[in-house]
Design an enzyme around this catalytic site. Structure first.
Site, PDB file in Angstrom:
ATOM      1  N   GLU A  64      -5.135  -6.207  14.622  1.00  0.00           N
ATOM      2  CA  GLU A  64      -4.594  -4.902  14.231  1.00  0.00           C
ATOM      3  C   GLU A  64      -5.729  -3.864  14.282  1.00  0.00           C
ATOM      4  O   GLU A  64      -5.474  -2.682  14.501  1.00  0.00           O
ATOM      5  CB  GLU A  64      -3.972  -4.969  12.821  1.00  0.00           C
ATOM      6  CG  GLU A  64      -2.919  -3.909  12.581  1.00  0.00           C
ATOM      7  CD  GLU A  64      -2.142  -4.095  11.282  1.00  0.00           C
ATOM      8  OE1 GLU A  64      -2.717  -3.895  10.211  1.00  0.00           O
ATOM      9  OE2 GLU A  64      -0.939  -4.427  11.340  1.00  0.00           O
ATOM     10  N   HIS A  99      -6.453 -32.885  17.759  1.00  0.00           N
ATOM     11  CA  HIS A  99      -5.370 -33.712  18.309  1.00  0.00           C
ATOM     12  C   HIS A  99      -4.257 -32.856  18.884  1.00  0.00           C
ATOM     13  O   HIS A  99      -3.145 -33.343  19.098  1.00  0.00           O
ATOM     14  CB  HIS A  99      -4.836 -34.639  17.218  1.00  0.00           C
ATOM     15  CG  HIS A  99      -5.909 -35.558  16.711  1.00  0.00           C
ATOM     16  ND1 HIS A  99      -6.196 -36.767  17.298  1.00  0.00           N
ATOM     17  CD2 HIS A  99      -6.811 -35.390  15.712  1.00  0.00           C
ATOM     18  CE1 HIS A  99      -7.208 -37.332  16.658  1.00  0.00           C
ATOM     19  NE2 HIS A  99      -7.606 -36.510  15.695  1.00  0.00           N
ATOM     20  N   GLU A 141      10.359  -4.777   4.583  1.00  0.00           N
ATOM     21  CA  GLU A 141      10.366  -6.190   4.182  1.00  0.00           C
ATOM     22  C   GLU A 141      10.103  -6.324   2.686  1.00  0.00           C
ATOM     23  O   GLU A 141      10.811  -7.031   1.963  1.00  0.00           O
ATOM     24  CB  GLU A 141       9.259  -6.970   4.924  1.00  0.00           C
ATOM     25  CG  GLU A 141       9.506  -7.185   6.390  1.00  0.00           C
ATOM     26  CD  GLU A 141       8.970  -6.057   7.259  1.00  0.00           C
ATOM     27  OE1 GLU A 141       8.798  -4.917   6.755  1.00  0.00           O
ATOM     28  OE2 GLU A 141       8.744  -6.311   8.452  1.00  0.00           O
ATOM     29  N   LYS A 189       9.187  -0.765  14.245  1.00  0.00           N
ATOM     30  CA  LYS A 189       9.751  -0.538  12.905  1.00  0.00           C
ATOM     31  C   LYS A 189      10.854   0.517  12.984  1.00  0.00           C
ATOM     32  O   LYS A 189      11.931   0.356  12.408  1.00  0.00           O
ATOM     33  CB  LYS A 189       8.673   0.000  11.957  1.00  0.00           C
ATOM     34  CG  LYS A 189       7.675  -0.977  11.445  1.00  0.00           C
ATOM     35  CD  LYS A 189       6.847  -0.276  10.354  1.00  0.00           C
ATOM     36  CE  LYS A 189       5.544  -0.963  10.090  1.00  0.00           C
ATOM     37  NZ  LYS A 189       4.668  -0.233   9.181  1.00  0.00           N
ATOM     38  N   LYS A 203       0.842  -1.199   0.000  1.00  0.00           N
ATOM     39  CA  LYS A 203       0.000   0.000   0.000  1.00  0.00           C
ATOM     40  C   LYS A 203       0.880   1.254   0.000  1.00  0.00           C
ATOM     41  O   LYS A 203       0.684   2.153  -0.795  1.00  0.00           O
ATOM     42  CB  LYS A 203      -0.925  -0.030   1.217  1.00  0.00           C
ATOM     43  CG  LYS A 203      -1.786   1.208   1.336  1.00  0.00           C
ATOM     44  CD  LYS A 203      -2.783   1.093   2.470  1.00  0.00           C
ATOM     45  CE  LYS A 203      -3.449   2.458   2.685  1.00  0.00           C
ATOM     46  NZ  LYS A 203      -4.444   2.435   3.735  1.00  0.00           N
TER      47      LYS A 203
HETATM   48  O1  F6P Z   1       3.036  -2.794   9.768  1.00  0.00           O
HETATM   49  C1  F6P Z   1       1.682  -2.981   9.603  1.00  0.00           C
HETATM   50  C2  F6P Z   1       1.234  -2.668   8.218  1.00  0.00           C
HETATM   51  O2  F6P Z   1       1.187  -1.302   8.014  1.00  0.00           O
HETATM   52  C3  F6P Z   1      -0.114  -3.315   7.910  1.00  0.00           C
HETATM   53  O3  F6P Z   1      -1.173  -2.554   8.360  1.00  0.00           O
HETATM   54  C4  F6P Z   1      -0.036  -3.464   6.434  1.00  0.00           C
HETATM   55  O4  F6P Z   1      -0.998  -4.367   5.960  1.00  0.00           O
HETATM   56  C5  F6P Z   1       1.383  -3.966   6.294  1.00  0.00           C
HETATM   57  O5  F6P Z   1       2.108  -3.224   7.242  1.00  0.00           O
HETATM   58  C6  F6P Z   1       1.992  -3.806   4.939  1.00  0.00           C
HETATM   59  O6  F6P Z   1       1.990  -2.483   4.515  1.00  0.00           O
HETATM   60  P1  F6P Z   1       2.181  -2.104   3.012  1.00  0.00           P
HETATM   61  O7  F6P Z   1       1.075  -2.705   2.226  1.00  0.00           O
HETATM   62  O8  F6P Z   1       2.137  -0.603   2.981  1.00  0.00           O
HETATM   63  O9  F6P Z   1       3.515  -2.623   2.563  1.00  0.00           O
END
Ligand code: F6P
Length: 556
Positions: free
Chosen positions: A364, A395, A214, A519, A208
């Site tokens: 969240e 189980h 990551e 973060k 987003k």
């Molecule tokens: O760290 C949480 C978060 O902001 C989530 O709310 C979101 O879905 C995820 O990281 C990934 O964010 P992005 O789509 O901006 O990479």
């Protein structure tokens, strides 16, 4: 936005407290006294058949819960969401994931502009792209068609697509495979890339914000992997990287400028909007990998399922409204009967990632300690959601649900038609499976009394260990089959359950500030693991010691 109503100041809250005081649930007695209980407490929402009868509620509790919804203004808050008011107060945003699944031709105005045409334009464009990939019209740089789609994303940009892909495997086109890289642990990328042919691989960078450490790190790893392989094979000349990236990388983001900076052709980028929360985004272009896998028609069915549940939530009277009722029951358990967790137990192997998906959606959203006006919450919020498919869980952890000391409300989910109808000799295996679904909810509700245990000839010394108290609450959700439409309904059901609980507690269910501090600290700490010994020395004592351990033991 008006300040939220503090739920504990309502008359309904006081009534619920009084009802909870000395509350002695008696599912055996209630069912015996009222032969219509199962029928009276079963609701339908779209294709979902939802049996609430084995919850620990009587008519008085239910009436007080519905009164609570009314007294905190749940319906007004819901209507504000659907009307595009900025109910995500701390980010000053409207909350319009429901607009993503409005049928073409609908209208929804945000600040005087109808958002539906834009939504439909992006939807048409990404579904056309999905079709091009499926039909082999979109080709890689060598001219080969795409057979593997790798979604790179995390959180909402991963959990929804992977969960839905796994759930809808029977609908995935033969010859196509999706993989999902999310974790910053390099093992994830290494394992998911293993065995792939770069010539037939398409990467979707889903983020987003397009600023997530990551995802950007993994995207760069994958880009290097692709370009190195092409250069080694002599497929591309020096300087032709751009073409290769353009044919093998597309992006989904709200930040299209950052997509271009990464080197992805803006023509191959699909946008969405800040009014779609990450954990509510599988129905946006973030679902592109799924759209490629199940096709445009399947994806439209999926959206249709969401919309059916949206309409139910928006229009059904609250006493018939399944997400409202399930959300209120969760509040009853969490705030009045002391439940701290909530299990979701799908009797469908294909839903094996559904509990993980729900963890982000629910925790969240509602793991908050302040309300949307900044005041502290006056109640506990946000239960821990967890689960595993049955029968595996039986189980493993069901022991604690059946006989442990904690109250664990559980949702059981099952389908009448199996994805794979197999037989073991004369035995239909799905019937064997469903018998377990039915048996578990029966055992949890009605238990086994001391007398019943004794009547089986059990030695007296182990009678107590073999007694089941019963009165362990469950909701049973059934649908005809796990189709794209039904999955859309299930997801939207839990979105609106989450909304209902957030509205009762008065929290902003659409922000996630709690993920930020860690973060920021990670970015600051990175150099301390490298050469910056001074920075390492200035960490707190525990961090310092762990860094020292790392330095001593890292071997490669
Ligand atoms: O760290 C949480 C978060 O902001 C989530 O709310 C979101 O879905 C995820 O990281 C990934 O964010 P992005 O789509 O901006 O990479």
């Amino acid at each position: 936005m008006d300040a939220p109503v503090d739920p504990i100041t309502t008359a309904a809250w006081a009534d619920l407290r009084a009802l909870a005081d000395g509350f002695t649930p008696d599912l055996r007695g209630w069912f015996a006294a009222d032969p219509e209980r199962a029928t009276d407490l079963t609701r339908t929402a779209g294709d979902l058949h939802v049996d609430l009868s084995r919850n620990l509620v009587d008519a008085d509790v239910l009436a007080a819960l519905l009164a609570l919804a009314e007294q905190v203004g749940l319906e007004r808050h819901r209507d504000d969401m659907f009307a595009a008011r900025r109910i995500n107060v701390t980010e000053d945003r409207a909350v319009l994931h429901t607009a993503l699944r409005l049928p073409p031709g609908s209208r929804l105005e945000l600040d005087g502009t109808d958002v539906v045409p834009e939504v439909q334009e992006v939807l048409t464009r990404f579904l056309a792209f999905a079709d091009d990939v499926r039909e082999g019209r979109w080709r890689g740089v060598t001219g080969a068609a795409i057979t593997t789609v790798v979604n790179i994303g995390i959180g909402g940009s991963d959990l929804g697509p992977v969960m839905a892909y796994e759930a809808l495997k029977p609908f995935v086109r033969e010859g196509l495979e999706c993989r999902f890289i999310s974790n910053l642990d390099p093992t994830d990328a290494a394992e998911k890339l293993s065995g792939l042919d770069p010539a037939t691989t398409l990467f979707i960078v889903s983020s987003k914000t397009f600023g997530t450490l990551e995802t950007l790190t993994n995207a760069r790893l994958c880009r290097s992997w692709l370009l190195d392989a092409f250069r080694d094979a002599g497929v591309i000349e020096a300087g032709a990287d751009r073409d290769a990236v353009a044919r093998h990388f597309v992006a989904v983001s709200t930040a299209l400028d950052k997509v271009a900076d990464f080197g992805i052709d803006p023509a191959n980028a699909f946008g969405f909007w800040d009014w779609v929360g990450g954990r509510y985004s599988v129905d946006s272009a973030i679902g592109l990998s799924l759209a490629i896998a199940i096709g445009p028609d399947g994806f439209r069915e999926f959206l249709g399922g969401f919309h059916t549940m949206d309409e139910h939530f928006r229009t059904a009277p609250i006493e018939q409204n399944v997400p409202v009722l399930m959300g209120l029951l969760n509040v009853w358990y969490a705030n009045f009967l002391g439940a701290q967790t909530h299990a979701v137990l799908p009797y469908a192997q294909s839903l094996h990632r559904f509990p993980a998906y729900l963890q982000q959606l629910t925790m969240e959203s509602n793991g908050k300690g302040v309300r949307w006006d900044g005041s502290p919450v006056s109640t506990s919020t946000g239960e821990v959601f967890w689960g595993e498919p049955g029968t595996n869980g039986q189980h493993a952890f069901y022991q604690l649900i059946h006989q442990g000391t904690r109250l664990i409300p559980a949702d059981f989910i099952a389908f009448a038609t199996p994805a794979h109808p197999l037989r073991d000799g004369d035995q239909d295996v799905h019937q064997l499976f469903l018998a377990n679904f039915l048996a578990q909810t029966q055992a949890l509700a009605f238990g086994k009394t001391v007398d019943e245990v004794r009547a089986e000839g059990t030695p007296e010394s182990i009678v107590p260990a073999r007694v089941f108290t019963g009165n362990r609450p469950t909701t049973s959700i059934m649908a005809p089959a796990l189709t794209p439409r039904v999955l859309g309904q299930l997801i939207a059901l839990y979105e609106h359950i989450t909304f209902t609980q957030g509205a009762i507690w008065g929290v902003d269910s659409f922000d996630q500030w709690g993920v930020e501090l860690g973060k920021q600290l990670a970015v600051q700490i990175v150099p301390a693991l490298g050469d910056d010994t001074d920075l390492a020395a200035h960490q707190d004592p525990a961090t310092r010691a762990l860094i020292a351990y790392y330095r001593k033991h890292r071997s490669s």
